[in-house]
Scaffold this active site. Structure first.
Site, PDB file in Angstrom:
ATOM      1  N   ASP A   1      81.694   9.717 100.756  1.00 20.16           N
ATOM      2  CA  ASP A   1      81.229   9.861  99.381  1.00 20.16           C
ATOM      3  C   ASP A   1      79.723   9.564  99.437  1.00 20.16           C
ATOM      4  OD1 ASP A   1      81.152   9.832  96.495  1.00 20.16           O
ATOM      5  OD2 ASP A   1      81.162   7.640  96.608  1.00 20.16           O
TER       6      ASP A   1
ATOM      7  N   ASP B   1      77.270   8.713  96.261  1.00 19.30           N
ATOM      8  CA  ASP B   1      76.785   7.700  95.323  1.00 19.30           C
ATOM      9  C   ASP B   1      77.530   6.379  95.519  1.00 19.30           C
ATOM     10  OD1 ASP B   1      74.958   9.367  93.669  1.00 19.30           O
ATOM     11  OD2 ASP B   1      76.791  10.460  93.214  1.00 19.30           O
TER      12      ASP B   1
HETATM   13  C1  G6P Z   1      79.325  11.155  91.532  1.00 20.62           C
HETATM   14  C2  G6P Z   1      79.045   9.879  90.782  1.00 20.62           C
HETATM   15  C3  G6P Z   1      79.329  10.050  89.300  1.00 20.62           C
HETATM   16  C4  G6P Z   1      78.613  11.277  88.759  1.00 20.62           C
HETATM   17  C5  G6P Z   1      79.030  12.511  89.521  1.00 20.62           C
HETATM   18  C6  G6P Z   1      78.316  13.771  89.063  1.00 20.62           C
HETATM   19  O1  G6P Z   1      80.694  11.315  91.592  1.00 20.62           O
HETATM   20  O2  G6P Z   1      79.842   8.827  91.283  1.00 20.62           O
HETATM   21  O3  G6P Z   1      78.889   8.883  88.625  1.00 20.62           O
HETATM   22  O4  G6P Z   1      78.894  11.467  87.386  1.00 20.62           O
HETATM   23  O5  G6P Z   1      78.748  12.312  90.903  1.00 20.62           O
HETATM   24  O6  G6P Z   1      76.961  13.668  89.377  1.00 20.62           O
HETATM   25  P1  G6P Z   1      75.847  14.677  88.864  1.00 20.62           P
HETATM   26  O7  G6P Z   1      74.646  14.296  89.682  1.00 20.62           O
HETATM   27  O8  G6P Z   1      76.331  16.055  89.159  1.00 20.62           O
HETATM   28  O9  G6P Z   1      75.672  14.446  87.411  1.00 20.62           O
HETATM   29 MG    MG Z   2      80.741   6.790  94.790  1.00 12.84          MG
END
Ligand code: G6P
Ligand code: MG
Length: 222
Positions: free
Chosen positions: A8, A10
């Site tokens: 993953d 983030d």
């Molecule tokens: C990851 C993060 C989420 C976020 C998602 C979409 O899964 O953990 O917190 O909302 O990505 O990210 P984006 O950059 O496309 O808004």
């Molecule tokens: Mg994450």
């Protein structure tokens, strides 16, 4: 044998989970919704539009905004988020990540990415680690957020490995569920991830030794 490790992004590779939180908090405040880091845990691994829906529900404002307004709110959040990404550099890698990526590669095991963030490619470039990844699942083609296994399955397919031959690494409860549902072995980083096959406190503890020991301890049971 273990053929791939799928990360993953983030909260595992870099601490953008906190930047997502700050951007959403500011947009939520403007529409009179308050939320804290505890609620933010429920947004980890959840796509942009799904996150907005959860925030609206949390603030009792479900159905208050039409589609166009929702897109505008999500756009505002993304603008703030992308602005905050300008501060990312190679130094923004979480501790131990650079080392474990090098070790996995040296062991001839493939490395993939399973992030539902549309900003993932830009972030990997900013961190200067995009070349470490043999395949990154394309978030724009993913229909279901984690805990659905879709993105992890897409990463395995792109790496040309079976899910049973791969380990997934996550910091979010929904992410660990997604890995488990994909039929991969799961590593959870941080608290509250009791359903992970292996739980670590921090990315500092990640190493090829820890991953390969985990892999052999689990495959003996089969
Ligand atoms: C990851 C993060 C989420 C976020 C998602 C979409 O899964 O953990 O917190 O909302 O990505 O990210 P984006 O950059 O496309 O808004
Ligand atoms: Mg994450």
């Amino acid at each position: 044998a273990l053929k791939a490790v799928v990360f993953d992004l983030d909260g595992v590779i870099t601490d953008t989970a906190h930047l997502h939180f700050l951007a959403w908090r500011s947009v939520a405040q403007e529409i009179g919704i308050r939320f804290d880091e505890a609620f933010n845990e429920e947004l980890k691994g959840i796509s942009r539009m799904d996150s907005l829906q959860r925030i609206l529900r949390h603030g009792g404002k479900e159905g208050v905004f039409n589609d166009k307004q929702c897109l505008a709110l999500a756009g505002k959040k993304n603008d703030l988020y992308v602005q905050s990404l300008a501060s990312l550099t190679q130094a923004s890698l979480l501790p131990g990540i650079r080392e474990v990526l090098a070790e996995i590669r040296a062991a001839n095991v493939k490395i993939g990415l399973a992030s539902v963030s549309l900003n993932a490619p830009a972030i990997l470039h900013a961190l200067a680690i995009h070349t470490a990844f043999e395949f990154c699942a394309d978030a724009s083609r993913i229909v279901y957020s984690k805990p659905d296994p879709e993105i992890f399955l897409a990463a395995c397919a792109g790496l040309n490995v079976r899910p049973e031959e791969a380990i997934g690494i996550e910091d979010a409860a929904a992410g660990v569920e997604a890995i488990n549902a994909a039929g991969m072995l799961s590593v959870g980083i941080g608290p509250g991830l009791g359903h992970a096959g292996l739980q670590l406190h921090s990315t500092r503890e990640l190493s090829w030794k820890c991953l390969s020991d985990f892999w052999s301890s689990r495959s003996v049971l089969e």
